[in-house]
Motif scaffolding. Structure first.
Motif, PDB file in Angstrom:
ATOM      1  N   GLU A   1     -15.073   1.147   6.335  1.00 36.62           N
ATOM      2  CA  GLU A   1     -14.552   1.534   7.646  1.00 36.62           C
ATOM      3  C   GLU A   1     -15.657   1.698   8.690  1.00 36.62           C
ATOM      4  O   GLU A   1     -15.436   2.273   9.747  1.00 36.62           O
ATOM      5  CB  GLU A   1     -13.776   2.858   7.520  1.00 36.62           C
ATOM      6  CG  GLU A   1     -12.395   2.729   6.911  1.00 36.62           C
ATOM      7  CD  GLU A   1     -11.437   1.945   7.784  1.00 36.62           C
ATOM      8  OE1 GLU A   1     -11.335   2.247   8.977  1.00 36.62           O
ATOM      9  OE2 GLU A   1     -10.803   1.014   7.260  1.00 36.62           O
ATOM     10  N   GLN A   2     -16.857   1.202   8.354  1.00 34.55           N
ATOM     11  CA  GLN A   2     -18.017   1.281   9.254  1.00 34.55           C
ATOM     12  C   GLN A   2     -18.440   2.722   9.529  1.00 34.55           C
ATOM     13  O   GLN A   2     -19.080   3.004  10.550  1.00 34.55           O
ATOM     14  CB  GLN A   2     -17.721   0.568  10.593  1.00 34.55           C
ATOM     15  CG  GLN A   2     -17.194  -0.854  10.449  1.00 34.55           C
ATOM     16  CD  GLN A   2     -18.209  -1.802   9.869  1.00 34.55           C
ATOM     17  OE1 GLN A   2     -19.345  -1.843  10.312  1.00 34.55           O
ATOM     18  NE2 GLN A   2     -17.825  -2.567   8.863  1.00 34.55           N
ATOM     19  N   GLN A   3     -18.094   3.639   8.631  1.00 32.19           N
ATOM     20  CA  GLN A   3     -18.484   5.051   8.773  1.00 32.19           C
ATOM     21  C   GLN A   3     -19.777   5.271   7.972  1.00 32.19           C
ATOM     22  O   GLN A   3     -19.802   5.934   6.941  1.00 32.19           O
ATOM     23  CB  GLN A   3     -17.362   5.964   8.274  1.00 32.19           C
ATOM     24  CG  GLN A   3     -16.076   5.834   9.076  1.00 32.19           C
ATOM     25  CD  GLN A   3     -14.931   6.626   8.472  1.00 32.19           C
ATOM     26  OE1 GLN A   3     -14.822   6.784   7.261  1.00 32.19           O
ATOM     27  NE2 GLN A   3     -14.058   7.134   9.324  1.00 32.19           N
TER      28      GLN A   3
ATOM     29  N   ARG B   1      -7.551   4.436  -1.871  1.00 30.50           N
ATOM     30  CA  ARG B   1      -7.780   3.064  -1.405  1.00 30.50           C
ATOM     31  C   ARG B   1      -6.546   2.518  -0.683  1.00 30.50           C
ATOM     32  O   ARG B   1      -6.658   1.854   0.346  1.00 30.50           O
ATOM     33  CB  ARG B   1      -8.126   2.165  -2.594  1.00 30.50           C
ATOM     34  CG  ARG B   1      -9.479   2.455  -3.227  1.00 30.50           C
ATOM     35  CD  ARG B   1      -9.762   1.502  -4.376  1.00 30.50           C
ATOM     36  NE  ARG B   1     -11.004   1.810  -5.042  1.00 30.50           N
ATOM     37  CZ  ARG B   1     -12.208   1.397  -4.619  1.00 30.50           C
ATOM     38  NH1 ARG B   1     -12.295   0.654  -3.537  1.00 30.50           N
ATOM     39  NH2 ARG B   1     -13.298   1.725  -5.290  1.00 30.50           N
ATOM     40  N   ALA B   2      -5.373   2.818  -1.261  1.00 30.68           N
ATOM     41  CA  ALA B   2      -4.132   2.349  -0.640  1.00 30.68           C
ATOM     42  C   ALA B   2      -3.932   2.989   0.733  1.00 30.68           C
ATOM     43  O   ALA B   2      -3.532   2.317   1.701  1.00 30.68           O
ATOM     44  CB  ALA B   2      -2.953   2.667  -1.549  1.00 30.68           C
ATOM     45  N   ALA B   3      -4.223   4.303   0.829  1.00 31.01           N
ATOM     46  CA  ALA B   3      -4.061   5.011   2.106  1.00 31.01           C
ATOM     47  C   ALA B   3      -4.995   4.435   3.170  1.00 31.01           C
ATOM     48  O   ALA B   3      -4.597   4.248   4.326  1.00 31.01           O
ATOM     49  CB  ALA B   3      -4.329   6.495   1.909  1.00 31.01           C
TER      50      ALA B   3
ATOM     51  N   TRP C   1       0.811  -1.213   0.000  1.00 30.46           N
ATOM     52  CA  TRP C   1       0.000   0.000   0.000  1.00 30.46           C
ATOM     53  C   TRP C   1       0.846   1.265   0.000  1.00 30.46           C
ATOM     54  O   TRP C   1       0.570   2.201  -0.773  1.00 30.46           O
ATOM     55  CB  TRP C   1      -0.928   0.001   1.212  1.00 30.46           C
ATOM     56  CG  TRP C   1      -1.714  -1.255   1.368  1.00 30.46           C
ATOM     57  CD1 TRP C   1      -1.675  -2.140   2.408  1.00 30.46           C
ATOM     58  CD2 TRP C   1      -2.664  -1.801   0.440  1.00 30.46           C
ATOM     59  NE1 TRP C   1      -2.525  -3.192   2.197  1.00 30.46           N
ATOM     60  CE2 TRP C   1      -3.154  -3.014   1.002  1.00 30.46           C
ATOM     61  CE3 TRP C   1      -3.145  -1.384  -0.799  1.00 30.46           C
ATOM     62  CZ2 TRP C   1      -4.092  -3.799   0.367  1.00 30.46           C
ATOM     63  CZ3 TRP C   1      -4.082  -2.169  -1.441  1.00 30.46           C
ATOM     64  CH2 TRP C   1      -4.550  -3.359  -0.866  1.00 30.46           C
ATOM     65  N   GLU C   2       1.843   1.314   0.832  1.00 30.44           N
ATOM     66  CA  GLU C   2       2.654   2.530   0.941  1.00 30.44           C
ATOM     67  C   GLU C   2       3.398   2.818  -0.350  1.00 30.44           C
ATOM     68  O   GLU C   2       3.446   3.963  -0.822  1.00 30.44           O
ATOM     69  CB  GLU C   2       3.639   2.397   2.103  1.00 30.44           C
ATOM     70  CG  GLU C   2       4.327   3.709   2.465  1.00 30.44           C
ATOM     71  CD  GLU C   2       5.094   3.619   3.773  1.00 30.44           C
ATOM     72  OE1 GLU C   2       5.746   4.611   4.130  1.00 30.44           O
ATOM     73  OE2 GLU C   2       5.019   2.556   4.434  1.00 30.44           O
TER      74      GLU C   2
ATOM     75  N   ALA D   1      -4.289   5.157   6.931  1.00 29.74           N
ATOM     76  CA  ALA D   1      -4.064   6.612   6.882  1.00 29.74           C
ATOM     77  C   ALA D   1      -5.335   7.299   6.362  1.00 29.74           C
ATOM     78  O   ALA D   1      -5.428   7.670   5.192  1.00 29.74           O
ATOM     79  CB  ALA D   1      -2.865   6.936   5.997  1.00 29.74           C
ATOM     80  N   LEU D   2      -6.318   7.469   7.234  1.00 28.99           N
ATOM     81  CA  LEU D   2      -7.605   8.018   6.816  1.00 28.99           C
ATOM     82  C   LEU D   2      -7.517   9.494   6.439  1.00 28.99           C
ATOM     83  O   LEU D   2      -8.261   9.967   5.571  1.00 28.99           O
ATOM     84  CB  LEU D   2      -8.642   7.821   7.923  1.00 28.99           C
ATOM     85  CG  LEU D   2      -8.910   6.371   8.334  1.00 28.99           C
ATOM     86  CD1 LEU D   2     -10.047   6.305   9.339  1.00 28.99           C
ATOM     87  CD2 LEU D   2      -9.220   5.506   7.125  1.00 28.99           C
ATOM     88  N   ASP D   3      -6.626  10.250   7.077  1.00 25.26           N
ATOM     89  CA  ASP D   3      -6.447  11.659   6.719  1.00 25.26           C
ATOM     90  C   ASP D   3      -5.927  11.783   5.292  1.00 25.26           C
ATOM     91  O   ASP D   3      -6.398  12.635   4.513  1.00 25.26           O
ATOM     92  CB  ASP D   3      -5.465  12.334   7.689  1.00 25.26           C
ATOM     93  CG  ASP D   3      -6.058  12.461   9.086  1.00 25.26           C
ATOM     94  OD1 ASP D   3      -7.292  12.386   9.202  1.00 25.26           O
ATOM     95  OD2 ASP D   3      -5.291  12.626  10.052  1.00 25.26           O
ATOM     96  N   LYS D   4      -4.946  10.951   4.950  1.00 28.51           N
ATOM     97  CA  LYS D   4      -4.420  10.950   3.591  1.00 28.51           C
ATOM     98  C   LYS D   4      -5.492  10.513   2.592  1.00 28.51           C
ATOM     99  O   LYS D   4      -5.591  11.046   1.485  1.00 28.51           O
ATOM    100  CB  LYS D   4      -3.205  10.017   3.496  1.00 28.51           C
ATOM    101  CG  LYS D   4      -1.933  10.585   4.086  1.00 28.51           C
ATOM    102  CD  LYS D   4      -1.427  11.737   3.225  1.00 28.51           C
ATOM    103  CE  LYS D   4      -0.108  12.277   3.722  1.00 28.51           C
ATOM    104  NZ  LYS D   4       0.363  13.423   2.912  1.00 28.51           N
ATOM    105  N   ARG D   5      -6.289   9.537   3.008  1.00 26.76           N
ATOM    106  CA  ARG D   5      -7.378   9.082   2.141  1.00 26.76           C
ATOM    107  C   ARG D   5      -8.311  10.230   1.781  1.00 26.76           C
ATOM    108  O   ARG D   5      -8.649  10.434   0.604  1.00 26.76           O
ATOM    109  CB  ARG D   5      -8.170   7.984   2.858  1.00 26.76           C
ATOM    110  CG  ARG D   5      -9.390   7.499   2.091  1.00 26.76           C
ATOM    111  CD  ARG D   5     -10.406   6.883   3.019  1.00 26.76           C
ATOM    112  NE  ARG D   5     -10.994   7.851   3.928  1.00 26.76           N
ATOM    113  CZ  ARG D   5     -11.869   7.544   4.872  1.00 26.76           C
ATOM    114  NH1 ARG D   5     -12.233   6.289   5.058  1.00 26.76           N
ATOM    115  NH2 ARG D   5     -12.381   8.484   5.667  1.00 26.76           N
ATOM    116  N   ASP D   6      -8.718  10.997   2.796  1.00 25.54           N
ATOM    117  CA  ASP D   6      -9.620  12.124   2.548  1.00 25.54           C
ATOM    118  C   ASP D   6      -8.952  13.195   1.695  1.00 25.54           C
ATOM    119  O   ASP D   6      -9.606  13.842   0.864  1.00 25.54           O
ATOM    120  CB  ASP D   6     -10.075  12.721   3.882  1.00 25.54           C
ATOM    121  CG  ASP D   6     -10.923  11.750   4.692  1.00 25.54           C
ATOM    122  OD1 ASP D   6     -11.501  10.834   4.078  1.00 25.54           O
ATOM    123  OD2 ASP D   6     -10.990  11.897   5.921  1.00 25.54           O
ATOM    124  N   GLU D   7      -7.654  13.389   1.883  1.00 22.80           N
ATOM    125  CA  GLU D   7      -6.915  14.370   1.075  1.00 22.80           C
ATOM    126  C   GLU D   7      -6.912  13.959  -0.398  1.00 22.80           C
ATOM    127  O   GLU D   7      -7.157  14.783  -1.286  1.00 22.80           O
ATOM    128  CB  GLU D   7      -5.481  14.482   1.591  1.00 22.80           C
ATOM    129  CG  GLU D   7      -4.613  15.452   0.795  1.00 22.80           C
ATOM    130  CD  GLU D   7      -3.164  15.434   1.251  1.00 22.80           C
ATOM    131  OE1 GLU D   7      -2.294  15.821   0.443  1.00 22.80           O
ATOM    132  OE2 GLU D   7      -2.901  15.030   2.405  1.00 22.80           O
TER     133      GLU D   7
END
Length: 416
Positions: free
Chosen positions: A172-174, A132-134, A106-107, A139-145
């Motif tokens: 992520e159950q959100q 998706r990789a983040a 992923w990284e 790394a949810l903050d990176k995902r949103d970015e």
């Protein structure tokens, strides 16, 4: 190379024409005469020399302007070549990033995709895959970015980014965030099958049956689910709404929830029983008495009989009389006999109550009948019999508990 050959061929042709002209003029022993005047200046020469000079001048000027054109286009060509190189690199990076993501690196996938996203012909794919990789590495903050950058690359009507965002939120159950995103997408395309299906899943996970009931017409209209699935979902959604209203123990809330249910769902015994039970628990059972009688006429149901016996009727003798009319059709129904025994007890007809309850007990021994018989015997001041029936009821209850425990233990013992 081709242009060089064209140039040499043209030059040779020009030389040949000049030589032929010189030979032709030599036959007449006259080289020709050319005079060019400009102001105080004048140029005098032979026709042969002028022709050769004209040909040479043309090729000199032609090559000068051609070279000038090449030099002028050179910065643009260099820039284009650089862009092509970057584009090819971004294309290779996209392939490498997809392979890394497939392998679970992923990284590495995230780094290579983001590094070359700006120069890609498909930056949206870079950012969505990187998101998706983040998320996969937490790394949810990176995902949103990355999702935000992807949104900037797409048009307002593009569903791809929103669907990916909702899918990632759900994984992520959100579910609240997913529903918010999906609601926006539904406003853009109300009949989008995947949007509707994901909304249905999100509402189910959070138990928002009110939202799900509003979504049901769209699910049915757009054939997102099979007909049987829609009916099952309708039953579950409306029954959950009724149970929620019943928990408030408020007649107005229960009635309002019942009115929202379509008629073809109201006719289902399970749904109707929840409504009747809720109304009885809220102290409004007398208002449902006629409806229960009609429902029993359509569908004979033991649970509904139990509910009928729990109604605090305004006219208990009439309620008992109505129940006794059913004996002509169901003379050996233990639940009906139990109901009649309970109603007779409420009216104060203890002998009749005892007869009905004893007949029910002989047909089917149950804790409830034993409890009622004990109460009847106690009211008749026969305390010994009352204790016997209470004791029998306790024994039956104990057996039921043991049976349930054995049933629960069987799968575990089989696994062991």
């Amino acid at each position: 190379m081709r242009n060089l050959l064209y140039f040499i061929a043209s030059l040779l042709c020009a030389v040949a024409v000049a030589f032929a002209l010189h030979t032709w003029l030599a036959q007449y022993n006259d080289p020709g005469y050319v005079l060019i005047g400009f102001g105080h200046w004048s140029l005098e020469t032979s026709l042969t020399v002028f022709t050769v000079a004209l040909v040479i001048g043309f090729f000199v000027l032609y090559n000068f302007f051609r070279l000038a054109g090449v030099l002028l286009r050179l910065p643009g060509q260099i820039s284009k070549r650089r862009r092509n190189i970057k584009f090819n690199r971004s294309h290779d990076a996209l392939i490498a990033g997809l392979f890394d993501a497939a392998d679970g690196n992923w990284e590495s996938a995230e780094k290579v995709l983001i590094k070359h996203a700006a120069n890609s012909g498909a930056p949206l794919l870079h950012y969505l895959t990187a998101a998706r990789a983040a998320q996969s590495r937490g790394a949810l903050d990176k995902r949103d970015e990355y999702l935000q950058k992807a949104a900037e690359q797409s048009s307002d009507n593009n569903m791809t980014v929103g669907l990916t965002q909702a899918e990632l939120h759900m994984s992520e159950q959100q579910f609240e965030q997913a529903i918010e995103t999906l609601s926006k997408l539904q406003s853009i395309n109300p009949g989008h099958g995947r949007v509707l299906k994901m909304m249905h899943q999100a509402y189910q996970h959070i138990g928002d049956w009110e939202g799900l009931s509003k979504l049901l017409p769209s699910l049915q209209q757009n054939k997102v689910l099979m007909e049987t699935e829609v009916k099952l979902l309708q039953t579950k959604a409306y029954s959950s709404q009724l149970k929620k209203a019943a928990a408030q123990n408020d007649e107005a809330s229960i009635q309002a929830s019942w009115e929202q249910i379509p008629d073809h769902i109201k006719s289902l015994p399970g749904i109707a029983n929840i409504y009747f039970a809720a109304m009885i628990a809220a102290g409004a059972g007398s208002r449902t008495e006629e409806s229960i009688i009609k429902q029993l006429g359509k569908h004979w149901d033991a649970t509904l009989l139990e509910l009928y016996s729990n109604i605090e009727s305004d006219n208990l003798p009439r309620q008992l009389q109505t129940g006794e009319q059913w004996l002509a059709v169901y003379p050996n129904d233990p639940t009906l006999l139990k109901t009649l025994g309970k109603l007779a007890q409420k009216v104060g007809q203890m002998e009749k109550a005892e007869q009905y309850l004893l007949k029910s007990l002989n047909l089917e021994a149950s804790v409830g009948v034993c409890q009622l018989l004990g109460e009847v015997m106690f009211m008749k001041d026969d305390k010994d019999k009352a204790c016997q029936y209470f004791k029998r009821g306790l024994e039956l209850a104990s057996k039921e508990v043991l049976t349930q425990l054995e049933d629960q233990a069987e799968p575990g013992s089989a696994q062991a």
